[in-house]
Design a protein around this motif. Structure first.
Motif, mmCIF file in Angstrom:
data_model
loop_
_atom_site.group_PDB
_atom_site.id
_atom_site.type_symbol
_atom_site.label_atom_id
_atom_site.label_comp_id
_atom_site.label_asym_id
_atom_site.label_seq_id
_atom_site.Cartn_x
_atom_site.Cartn_y
_atom_site.Cartn_z
ATOM 1 N N LEU A 12 -28.539 -6.904 9.612
ATOM 2 C CA LEU A 12 -27.823 -8.063 9.100
ATOM 3 C C LEU A 12 -28.717 -9.270 9.349
ATOM 4 O O LEU A 12 -29.177 -9.485 10.460
ATOM 5 C CB LEU A 12 -26.485 -8.254 9.821
ATOM 6 N N ALA A 13 -28.978 -10.011 8.316
ATOM 7 C CA ALA A 13 -29.843 -11.180 8.455
ATOM 8 C C ALA A 13 -29.262 -12.341 7.660
ATOM 9 O O ALA A 13 -28.617 -12.149 6.640
ATOM 10 C CB ALA A 13 -31.247 -10.858 7.948
ATOM 11 N N VAL A 14 -29.477 -13.518 8.167
ATOM 12 C CA VAL A 14 -29.054 -14.750 7.493
ATOM 13 C C VAL A 14 -30.297 -15.621 7.360
ATOM 14 O O VAL A 14 -31.074 -15.757 8.302
ATOM 15 C CB VAL A 14 -27.964 -15.471 8.317
ATOM 16 N N SER A 15 -30.488 -16.200 6.210
ATOM 17 C CA SER A 15 -31.671 -17.035 5.989
ATOM 18 C C SER A 15 -31.651 -18.252 6.916
ATOM 19 O O SER A 15 -30.593 -18.694 7.371
ATOM 20 C CB SER A 15 -31.735 -17.503 4.535
ATOM 21 N N ASN A 16 -32.818 -18.768 7.183
ATOM 22 C CA ASN A 16 -32.918 -19.955 8.038
ATOM 23 C C ASN A 16 -32.075 -21.103 7.501
ATOM 24 O O ASN A 16 -31.462 -21.850 8.266
ATOM 25 C CB ASN A 16 -34.378 -20.405 8.160
ATOM 26 N N LYS A 17 -32.045 -21.244 6.192
ATOM 27 C CA LYS A 17 -31.277 -22.321 5.561
ATOM 28 C C LYS A 17 -29.769 -22.195 5.802
ATOM 29 O O LYS A 17 -29.057 -23.187 5.882
ATOM 30 C CB LYS A 17 -31.558 -22.270 4.060
ATOM 31 N N ALA A 18 -29.290 -20.954 5.926
ATOM 32 C CA ALA A 18 -27.851 -20.701 6.079
ATOM 33 C C ALA A 18 -27.413 -20.603 7.539
ATOM 34 O O ALA A 18 -26.212 -20.562 7.819
ATOM 35 C CB ALA A 18 -27.473 -19.423 5.343
ATOM 36 N N ARG A 19 -28.356 -20.593 8.463
ATOM 37 C CA ARG A 19 -27.999 -20.447 9.884
ATOM 38 C C ARG A 19 -27.160 -21.621 10.366
ATOM 39 O O ARG A 19 -27.342 -22.753 9.955
ATOM 40 C CB ARG A 19 -29.253 -20.330 10.730
ATOM 41 N N GLY A 20 -26.207 -21.287 11.242
ATOM 42 C CA GLY A 20 -25.351 -22.310 11.821
ATOM 43 C C GLY A 20 -24.202 -22.731 10.930
ATOM 44 O O GLY A 20 -23.458 -23.647 11.255
ATOM 45 N N LYS A 21 -24.030 -22.056 9.790
ATOM 46 C CA LYS A 21 -22.966 -22.408 8.848
ATOM 47 C C LYS A 21 -21.861 -21.361 8.796
ATOM 48 O O LYS A 21 -20.993 -21.423 7.936
ATOM 49 C CB LYS A 21 -23.557 -22.608 7.458
ATOM 50 N N GLY A 22 -21.913 -20.385 9.697
ATOM 51 C CA GLY A 22 -20.855 -19.375 9.764
ATOM 52 C C GLY A 22 -21.008 -18.220 8.788
ATOM 53 O O GLY A 22 -20.087 -17.420 8.634
ATOM 54 N N VAL A 23 -22.166 -18.102 8.153
ATOM 55 C CA VAL A 23 -22.369 -17.037 7.165
ATOM 56 C C VAL A 23 -22.346 -15.662 7.827
ATOM 57 O O VAL A 23 -21.643 -14.759 7.379
ATOM 58 C CB VAL A 23 -23.692 -17.247 6.392
ATOM 59 N N GLY A 24 -23.117 -15.487 8.898
ATOM 60 C CA GLY A 24 -23.149 -14.201 9.602
ATOM 61 C C GLY A 24 -21.785 -13.833 10.161
ATOM 62 O O GLY A 24 -21.348 -12.687 10.070
ATOM 63 N N LYS A 25 -21.105 -14.803 10.714
ATOM 64 C CA LYS A 25 -19.768 -14.563 11.266
ATOM 65 C C LYS A 25 -18.802 -14.135 10.167
ATOM 66 O O LYS A 25 -18.007 -13.214 10.353
ATOM 67 C CB LYS A 25 -19.251 -15.832 11.955
ATOM 68 N N ALA A 26 -18.883 -14.775 9.008
ATOM 69 C CA ALA A 26 -18.011 -14.422 7.884
ATOM 70 C C ALA A 26 -18.297 -13.005 7.392
ATOM 71 O O ALA A 26 -17.370 -12.247 7.076
ATOM 72 C CB ALA A 26 -18.180 -15.427 6.741
ATOM 73 N N LEU A 27 -19.579 -12.643 7.324
ATOM 74 C CA LEU A 27 -19.935 -11.286 6.914
ATOM 75 C C LEU A 27 -19.370 -10.249 7.880
ATOM 76 O O LEU A 27 -18.780 -9.247 7.471
ATOM 77 C CB LEU A 27 -21.453 -11.140 6.826
ATOM 78 N N MET A 28 -19.566 -10.490 9.167
ATOM 79 C CA MET A 28 -19.050 -9.552 10.170
ATOM 80 C C MET A 28 -17.526 -9.507 10.170
ATOM 81 O O MET A 28 -16.932 -8.448 10.327
ATOM 82 C CB MET A 28 -19.567 -9.929 11.560
ATOM 83 N N GLN A 29 -16.880 -10.632 9.978
ATOM 84 C CA GLN A 29 -15.415 -10.666 9.942
ATOM 85 C C GLN A 29 -14.888 -9.830 8.789
ATOM 86 O O GLN A 29 -13.921 -9.092 8.925
ATOM 87 C CB GLN A 29 -14.897 -12.097 9.833
ATOM 88 N N ARG A 30 -15.539 -9.927 7.639
ATOM 89 C CA ARG A 30 -15.123 -9.151 6.469
ATOM 90 C C ARG A 30 -15.229 -7.652 6.739
ATOM 91 O O ARG A 30 -14.322 -6.883 6.430
ATOM 92 C CB ARG A 30 -15.968 -9.533 5.251
ATOM 93 N N VAL A 31 -16.320 -7.237 7.352
ATOM 94 C CA VAL A 31 -16.496 -5.824 7.690
ATOM 95 C C VAL A 31 -15.429 -5.384 8.696
ATOM 96 O O VAL A 31 -14.815 -4.329 8.544
ATOM 97 C CB VAL A 31 -17.911 -5.559 8.241
#
Length: 52
Positions: A12-31
């Motif tokens: 699971l990776a989030v681009s540098n531009k998207a870091r700190g915006k909750g993208v990774g957390k949202a992906l994991m929450q969906r799973v």
């Protein structure tokens, strides 16, 4: 829908531009919402990971 005994997340990776915006957390929450059980492996040498 495909049936899994225990789904696994290998990467699971989030681009540098998207870091700190909750993208990774949202992906994991969906799973986590879709599966009752989940296997997640985190490498000890990764310093930026944070489990929630």
């Amino acid at each position: 829908m495909i049936k899994f005994k225990v789904p696994r997340i290998y990467s699971l990776a989030v681009s540098n531009k998207a870091r700190g915006k909750g993208v990774g957390k949202a992906l994991m929450q969906r799973v986590c919402d879709d599966f009752a059980r989940l296997r997640l492996e985190v490498r000890a040498d990764k310093k930026r990971h944070k489990l929630v």
